[in-house]
Design an enzyme around this catalytic site. Sequence first.
Site: not given
Length: 479
Positions: A82, A157, A181
């Site tokens: 990420k 997220s 997330s």
Amino acid sequence: MINSELWRLNATDLIALTRSGDVSAEDSVRSAIERMHQANPDLNAVVEDLSAEALERARSLDQARSKGIAPGPLHGVPVTIKVNVDQKGHATTNGVVALKNLIAPDDAPVVTNLQNAGAVVIGRTNTPEFSFRADTDNQLYGRTHNPWGRHISPGGSSGGAGAAVMAGIGALAHGNDIGGSLRFPAAANGAVTVKPGLGRVPAWNPSQTAERGLLAQSMSVQGLITRSAADLHLAMPSLIETDPRDPFHVPMPWRGSDSEGTIKVAFTKNTFGYALHPEVEKALDTAREALTDAGYDIKEVDPPDVFECGRAGYRALMGEVMTLLQGDITAAGSQTIKDIFGVYFQEFPPIVETELVRMLAKRTYYAREWSLFLQDYHLVLSPFLPQPFFKPNRDTEGAEGVHEVLGCAVYSYAMNFLGLPAACVPARLADLPNGPQPINVQIAARRWREDLAVDAAAAIEARVGPMAPVLWDKLETSV
């Protein structure tokens, strides 16, 4: 299976081939890269393509193996990282335009641990601005789409991570979780994850110029999103390896004691006044039946007040965000994220100043209540969300949208405030008006017993089946 189809294998099946030498690391990585180039243009899940350096690393792993160096536990497994975590030589953008040139001077512990185990990073995945939405869109990279269809948000997220791994772009996807997330994208895309407990996975970004707030440190954790529960058992032992840069990491083995006897599970459908959708209730019933048939001892009982705990925890987090991050959001955020935070502060009135200090103290009270409850139960099976996953940009639709996206998600962020582990696994494929959609449930566990939560997720998965093959069949028939 021909090498070009290796991307279809989960990490557990793939590693059996790469470690035995039946498949080279290069072939494994090349297949994942080809899949990325095929699937990602429609999804925008991977926002930095690392194909060239990934193939170079895969070849070096193969060369080392040919010289007699033993392969690592994740030898040749393609993974994604990420973009809010440092990877040396790459920008840690956090989805923010102003950070597009923030080049990491070194790898974060999770990147180090994955690469030390032999994994190969093929790309970096999208996140919303400041990694603070349950949806994934930003002005730097644009929107990530859910492979099940554009009527479903990919979650956030770690939305890029969830969409990528379910589309077959890498067998493992790194993500993180401060309020859900990891679990939101798992639920949105029909993937499997476990939010580790506090102190389980070492964390730090070498590019950061100041330490994070106390709640950010204690609520945020690093983890993986996978296509199967078995892959968590395979990969998490590497992720939890000690790194001295995290002074509060707790060096414990992945597997706890085997002398647990019958595993006791508290089961609840309580959604605290939010409507429980019939498809979510069916998923919960299926999960309960799967665990009962697998030998778990299930009792329908409510755990300590997760609503009060969760709301208090998120209000405290909003107080910390208002104190420490609001200036950055105002200076560097888009109007969309500024507006969303304005509604966050309405939905979760920030606890600040003296009351914030008091709530930080009360966190121990909530954690103690749960610790005592979990003396009697090893696990808690509950909804993750009371409704099927929401549409893209639902959180931009004012108070009602934010309430649907986050207000009802108390089972999610309560676990962050408590510092407890929680797995999220699909328990049903719902046939909804817009098309098929996975429905996930949550399994919280005793402190340090992520392995028990993943075992339970595996038992549910064994009943329901993995979602990825169903998704791929859907995608192939729609072409």
